[in-house]
Design an enzyme around this catalytic site. Sequence first.
Site, PDB file in Angstrom:
ATOM      1  N   ILE A 315      66.871  13.303  64.082  1.00 33.83           N
ATOM      2  CA  ILE A 315      66.688  11.951  64.021  1.00 33.83           C
ATOM      3  C   ILE A 315      66.326  11.381  65.209  1.00 33.83           C
ATOM      4  CG2 ILE A 315      68.045  11.948  62.088  1.00 33.83           C
ATOM      5  CD1 ILE A 315      70.202  10.669  63.542  1.00 33.83           C
ATOM      6  N   SER A 316      65.598  10.235  65.369  1.00 38.55           N
ATOM      7  CA  SER A 316      65.441   9.398  66.733  1.00 38.55           C
ATOM      8  C   SER A 316      64.784  10.175  67.570  1.00 38.55           C
ATOM      9  CB  SER A 316      66.958   8.949  67.036  1.00 38.55           C
ATOM     10  OG  SER A 316      66.728   7.562  67.890  1.00 38.55           O
TER      11      SER A 316
END
Length: 704
Positions: A315-316
């Site tokens: 993620i991110s």
Amino acid sequence: MNGKRWTLSGGGFRQSNSIRNIGCTFIQICVITLVSVTLTACLESNTQPKFIQGHIDYQYYDGQSDDLLTAGLGITGLLNTVPPQPHSTPNPSRAELRRLTIYNNYRALVDPTNAGGFGRLYGPNVFRGELQTHNGKIAGKEYVAQARFNGQPYGFTLMVQIPDHYNPKKSCLVVGASSGSRGIYGAIGTAGEWGLNQGCMVAYTDKGSGVGLHDFDQNIAINFLGETVQATENSSLFSVKEDLSEYQTQYPNRVAFKHTYSGMNIERYWGEYVLAAIEFAFYIANLPENFGKPAMTKTIKIIKPENTWVLGASISNGGGAVLSAAEKDIKKWIDGIVVSEPNMTLKQKLVKDFSIEQGEQYWDVIGRPLFDYATLLSLLQPCASLAGEAESWPSGSEARCIALAEVGLVEGDHVADWVVDAQSKLNAYGFVPEQSFTQHANNTIQVPQSLAINYANAYGRFSVVNDVCQFSMAFTGAEGTPIAANQAQLALSFANANGIAPTAGVQLINNQNNLIDRFSTPDQNFAGHLCLRQLWTGNHEASKRVKKGVQAVQLNAKKLQAPAIILHGRADAIIPVNHSSRPYYMQSHIRSISENVGSIHAHPVTYIEVLNTQHLDALNAIIPAYKTRYVGLHYYFSQAMDLMYDHLSKGSRLPDTQVIQPETRESADAWLQHAHYPALMRTVPDHCQFKLKGQHLTVPETCS
């Protein structure tokens, strides 16, 4: 062979869904006799990758007192709001430090409350929607190593976990990069959670950032196991190499983080570090103690990319790193990708003619780099937040509005006009209306300010002694001034810090008056943040360095070969959809049509935009108003991993690109249930579909 891949496994061939060069043809014969093993192209010797530096740390965890996923805490311990502090904070044991690190990293990535769904709908004890009897504790082996590429001043950390229930005959590997600037356990609650429950090996990398803290006054740094060491030791993750004597005289009691001040622009190597994690995982898997086959003086590789499903997931920042790896994956190791709210800077010339329409909103400039919109946010948001509702946790500054008006950056005759204009300018710059509420709290916890300072130095490859825009980092006392770090703060920084200030007591400092940036002036250090903005809008030498660094990290969906699912919350105010996932999807979609790759179901990118979700699931547990506005995006990350694995292993069709609308809770006291989350749709109704015509994307406002 009908477009399938076949590999030698267990005495026969197995079928898979993509063609690869498996290293030998059907004409070649692998000769195995009772006397010796004849090495051919099919029998590859297992050798340690050259980038591994020093020893490889090995631990076995029994799944009871300690384990791979929760460090012995289980779901009960992770739900506990009291962190598992070491018995002696200045001198934590290896196990104690690891346990606190996993606790903090896990809870930072999800809403860690029962009401939010942790331990019921998702979590280490939940797999494919069902509670597991192991309570989140998974037994297995863990290997951690420090790595470095030739010519690079600093290295990166790699880790491989092999659960006891890994089945080499159904081999799978999940590779996860840490989110944000976190250390090696920074993907434990995302890629690690799903991979270990599935029975896959999991490979991790800290992307070269990690918690590389250097305390100048005591000359203390951190090594790859999180232990404090002298900064002069080769085992340290990071230490400033320049002469600091003059700097320390002027600015005492300062510290620095690796991501910010390495001088490397580490982000340009993130994809390579992810690929290195895959290579390291196959080396570990084929050690004699694992699954390699001893043959005379060598060990033969049995577990290979050809007989292993490799899923990239994170993620991110970690999501952006995985996409970068997939674009650079010339050996085609990665079979499938699942990323959520990925931070990615897009190749600008490929998005210059793109436009997006959502309801009455229209944007004809999208795909802006993170440094561009982060510096604008750090400048305008303190003014826009004067209009924030109390429940949105605003931290506005009337003095900031006045300062902006004085230099013509907002228009109007009164403060109220300037507030409206600041918000209007942000929305016109590509921030969708759904992001406005979450921007207030993000500004309060200094997210855009932190990003602006971190990436100004990272992209420009500046050292701390360059004193860019007169910012620094330090532990602070009650008066907000820098103080010397104590031994406990340094000893636990690996566990408590996220690798970018402000974090774990380390604050952003305005060097002009030696105070915490936010509180250093009534206008919240307008001069410093205007300086950061001018590193993007200006044309001086420092700005040229920053822009060159931004160009070095650009991604290009045209290079992506493996199928990918990208998830993104529409209310994400840190990585806005208009500047990341939407245009990346458009690049991939347009490429597929222009090159006649096939129908929409064959596109490398399936994009799923989730309403009522934002970037930091953990805030859903902290801010009361978030509980009735947002649900956790992590729920869909796990579901997307299920779908991608089924697609690879069973040939199941991936879902179509879509907008999906989970329901929020009616009250802050209510508990989220499975019924709040509609399943991802394989066939999407017309009103929930994206419409791409030429280079223009129309996005549905709702999907109810």
